[in-house]
Motif scaffolding. Structure first.
Motif, short mmCIF file in Angstrom:
data_model
loop_
_atom_site.label_atom_id
_atom_site.label_comp_id
_atom_site.label_asym_id
_atom_site.label_seq_id
_atom_site.Cartn_x
_atom_site.Cartn_y
_atom_site.Cartn_z
N VAL A 1 14.44 0.38 7.97
CA VAL A 1 15.42 -0.87 7.42
C VAL A 1 14.85 -0.62 6.27
CG1 VAL A 1 15.97 -1.56 10.08
CG2 VAL A 1 14.58 -2.51 8.29
N PHE A 2 13.85 -1.08 6.03
CA PHE A 2 13.70 -1.58 4.50
C PHE A 2 12.55 -0.60 3.81
CE2 PHE A 2 10.08 -2.96 1.55
CZ PHE A 2 10.98 -2.91 0.08
N HIS A 3 12.89 -0.14 2.82
CA HIS A 3 11.63 1.63 2.14
C HIS A 3 11.61 1.19 0.83
CE1 HIS A 3 14.34 3.98 0.81
NE2 HIS A 3 15.18 3.56 1.22
N SER A 4 10.05 1.85 0.12
CA SER A 4 10.27 2.19 -0.86
C SER A 4 9.85 4.26 -0.90
CB SER A 4 9.36 1.60 -1.46
OG SER A 4 7.76 1.88 -0.36
N VAL A 5 10.82 4.51 -0.05
CA VAL A 5 10.20 6.22 0.16
C VAL A 5 9.18 6.09 1.23
CG1 VAL A 5 10.05 8.47 -1.02
CG2 VAL A 5 11.90 6.53 -2.42
N GLU A 6 7.89 6.30 0.37
CA GLU A 6 6.78 5.95 1.09
C GLU A 6 6.16 4.53 0.67
OE1 GLU A 6 5.37 7.63 3.28
OE2 GLU A 6 6.54 9.57 3.07
N VAL B 1 1.24 -1.16 0.21
CA VAL B 1 -0.01 -0.45 0.12
C VAL B 1 1.31 1.30 -0.26
CG1 VAL B 1 -2.32 -1.43 1.09
CG2 VAL B 1 -0.13 -0.45 2.73
N ALA B 2 0.43 1.80 0.15
CA ALA B 2 1.09 3.29 -1.05
C ALA B 2 2.34 4.59 0.86
CB ALA B 2 -0.31 4.54 -0.87
N ASN B 3 1.32 3.46 2.29
CA ASN B 3 2.01 4.33 2.94
C ASN B 3 1.95 3.07 4.95
OD1 ASN B 3 0.34 5.97 4.96
ND2 ASN B 3 0.34 6.93 3.34
N GLY B 4 2.31 3.38 5.62
CA GLY B 4 2.36 2.24 6.50
C GLY B 4 1.26 2.75 7.50
N THR B 5 0.56 4.02 7.71
CA THR B 5 -0.34 4.67 7.95
C THR B 5 -1.27 4.18 7.08
OG1 THR B 5 0.67 6.68 9.13
CG2 THR B 5 -1.76 6.84 8.93
N LEU B 6 -1.51 4.39 6.61
CA LEU B 6 -3.35 3.86 5.52
C LEU B 6 -3.22 2.25 5.66
CD1 LEU B 6 -2.26 5.46 2.49
CD2 LEU B 6 -4.11 5.42 3.62
N ALA B 7 -2.49 1.67 5.63
CA ALA B 7 -1.40 0.09 6.25
C ALA B 7 -2.64 -0.47 7.05
CB ALA B 7 -0.94 -0.65 6.06
N MET B 8 -2.19 0.52 8.27
CA MET B 8 -3.24 0.37 9.65
C MET B 8 -4.80 0.58 9.21
SD MET B 8 -0.53 1.80 13.05
CE MET B 8 -0.21 2.92 12.22
N GLN B 9 -5.19 2.04 8.60
CA GLN B 9 -6.56 1.80 7.95
C GLN B 9 -6.77 0.87 7.71
OE1 GLN B 9 -5.29 6.32 7.49
NE2 GLN B 9 -7.50 6.80 8.10
N LEU B 10 -6.58 0.21 6.52
CA LEU B 10 -7.17 -0.95 5.86
C LEU B 10 -7.69 -2.18 6.83
CD1 LEU B 10 -8.11 -1.62 2.53
CD2 LEU B 10 -5.36 -2.24 2.66
N ALA B 11 -6.46 -2.45 7.71
CA ALA B 11 -6.74 -3.47 8.23
C ALA B 11 -7.47 -3.17 8.99
CB ALA B 11 -5.71 -4.14 8.94
N TYR B 12 -7.92 -2.37 9.81
CA TYR B 12 -9.44 -1.69 10.91
C TYR B 12 -10.36 -2.12 9.72
CZ TYR B 12 -5.27 0.64 13.35
OH TYR B 12 -4.37 0.70 14.59
N VAL C 1 6.42 3.67 -9.43
CA VAL C 1 8.18 4.19 -9.18
C VAL C 1 8.54 4.38 -7.42
CG1 VAL C 1 9.31 6.79 -8.60
CG2 VAL C 1 7.33 6.36 -10.63
N HIS C 2 7.36 4.28 -6.14
CA HIS C 2 7.80 3.82 -5.33
C HIS C 2 7.96 1.95 -5.62
CE1 HIS C 2 5.34 7.19 -4.40
NE2 HIS C 2 6.47 7.31 -3.16
N ALA C 3 7.28 1.84 -6.25
CA ALA C 3 7.78 0.44 -5.23
C ALA C 3 9.25 -0.63 -6.38
CB ALA C 3 6.63 -0.95 -7.03
N ALA C 4 9.39 1.00 -7.71
CA ALA C 4 11.20 0.30 -8.27
C ALA C 4 12.08 0.73 -6.94
CB ALA C 4 11.23 1.07 -9.28
N MET C 5 11.74 2.07 -6.17
CA MET C 5 12.35 1.90 -4.90
C MET C 5 12.89 0.97 -4.29
SD MET C 5 15.31 3.71 -3.78
CE MET C 5 15.20 4.97 -4.18
N GLY C 6 11.92 0.63 -4.11
CA GLY C 6 11.55 -1.11 -3.11
C GLY C 6 12.26 -1.97 -3.08
N LEU C 7 11.71 -2.69 -4.63
CA LEU C 7 13.03 -3.24 -5.21
C LEU C 7 14.27 -3.77 -5.42
CD1 LEU C 7 10.89 -4.41 -8.31
CD2 LEU C 7 10.84 -6.17 -6.52
N ALA C 8 15.02 -2.28 -5.45
CA ALA C 8 16.19 -1.57 -5.14
C ALA C 8 16.72 -1.62 -3.99
CB ALA C 8 16.21 -0.09 -6.36
N VAL C 9 16.18 -1.44 -2.46
CA VAL C 9 16.16 -1.50 -1.23
C VAL C 9 16.73 -3.34 -1.16
CG1 VAL C 9 16.19 -0.58 0.77
CG2 VAL C 9 15.49 0.93 -1.08
#
Length: 363
Positions: free
Chosen positions: A182-187, A54-65, A229-237
């Motif tokens: 420690v692992f990131h995709s920028v956002e 997902v787009a960020n960690g806060t949305l991850a929590m909101q989606l789960a709720y 674009v964010h996934a690209a950074m995640g894959l590189a990291v």
């Protein structure tokens, strides 16, 4: 100057190779091929199933709720980043604070059990600093009281308990892929669901409730999609993740060795691995903590009170109901996070530790 954190940047050439694939297909979002690849690789690396980027960690929590249709209140910890509580409140769920364990600094299972009432629909523990909660205890509490257990695992990327990913516990776990992690995709972020049915509902919700097979709106939804674009950074990291984790754990252990007898650290869960997400240290009282914080700054080292204040003391989240959380409040006043990031050297860690010893009067 030594900052408290510095984002990891993979080799520019590696990142641009992934970006070239984005340009070649002109597919920028809407579950593109890089997002799909990142999902598969993360599931394989972390040892999990049903991972939804997902787009960020806060949305991850909101989606789960939302997936679990939480109502009433959720028992959670006051010793965490504000997003754990603000995401609950944003979804109309009242954060109900229970105090933390004085050794681990994680949500205390006994205090959490005592806080459950007839309006409680979930427990939201946090693996603080990447240190796993007492997951077995929370599994039992969830079953006894028939409430969901949703872990904020923003700090726990790659952590295992007795060889099993900590993300496999609870009804869901959420990750943050923010630039400071420690692992990131920028956002970015992810939700890992125990059950595939919950995962499938979340997939629909993350795209406005639209079933892409029929183009019908079948559920209430929102846009939480990760971009290519964010996934690209995640894959590189992710290509470099073993080197990243190894170096950070080495620095964590070096700090622990050099500060032994000067400061204390949270008691790690038995059988749990390290990921070097943060370097928390605790001092005896607020005066010494402030002295260390100011002294380090004067020496060109930036530490951080993390987490402060205890969230139960913030008016809009807990002070109004006078929830007593003395252990968390003490921790907020006496805990610092020291510099820890992949570009940090052993020599710089030694310098930070020597300055702390000078400040507190150690040798």
């Amino acid at each position: 100057m030594i900052p408290v954190n510095k984002p990891y940047l993979p080799a520019f050439e590696k990142y641009t190779k992934y970006l070239e694939r984005v340009y070649d297909k002109a597919w920028l979002t809407n579950n593109g091929p890089l997002v799909q690849e990142l999902k598969v690789r993360l599931e394989e690396y972390l040892g999990v199933k049903n991972l939804l980027p997902v787009a960020n960690g806060t949305l991850a929590m909101q989606l789960a709720y939302k997936v679990f249709n939480l109502k009433g209140n959720a028992v959670t910890t006051p010793f965490t980043f504000i997003a754990t509580s603000s995401s609950l409140a944003w979804e109309g769920v009242t954060p109900k604070f229970a105090d933390i364990d004085p050794l681990s600094y994680n949500l205390c299972p006994n205090k959490a059990r005592q806080a459950i009432d007839s309006d409680t629909t979930a427990i939201v523990p946090v693996h603080v600093y990447g240190n796993p909660c007492d997951v077995e205890a929370f599994e039992q509490i969830g079953k006894e009281h028939k409430v969901k257990v949703i872990y904020d695992a923003a700090h726990a990327f790659g952590v295992k308990v007795n060889g099993n990913s900590v993300l496999n516990y609870g009804d869901a776990s959420t990750l943050s892929f923010h630039a400071t992690k420690v692992f990131h995709s920028v956002e970015g972020g992810a939700v890992i669901f125990k059950n595939s049915d919950d995962y499938e509902r979340a997939v629909l919700m993350t795209n406005f409730g639209i079933d892409t097979k029929t183009i019908n709106i079948v559920d209430s939804g929102i846009n939480t999609k990760m971009s290519e674009v964010h996934a690209a950074m995640g894959l590189a990291v992710l290509d470099d993740i073993e080197t990243i984790l190894s170096h950070r754990v080495n620095l964590f252990e070096l700090y622990a060795k050099q500060l032994c007898g000067i400061a204390t650290m949270p008691a790690w869960l038995d059988g749990a691995s390290l990921n070097g997400a943060y370097m928390p240290v605790m001092f005896n009282d607020e005066h010494i903590t402030s002295k260390v914080l100011d002294g380090l700054k004067a020496s060109g080292v930036f530490a951080r009170r993390y987490f402060s204040p205890s969230i139960n003391k913030i008016n809009c989240y807990g002070a109004a109901d006078n929830t007593p959380c003395p252990v968390s409040e003490h921790g907020a006043n006496t805990t610092l996070c020291l510099p820890l990031y992949t570009a940090l050297s052993e020599q710089e860690v030694t310098y930070v530790c020597s300055e702390i010893r000078k400040i507190v009067g150690g040798k």
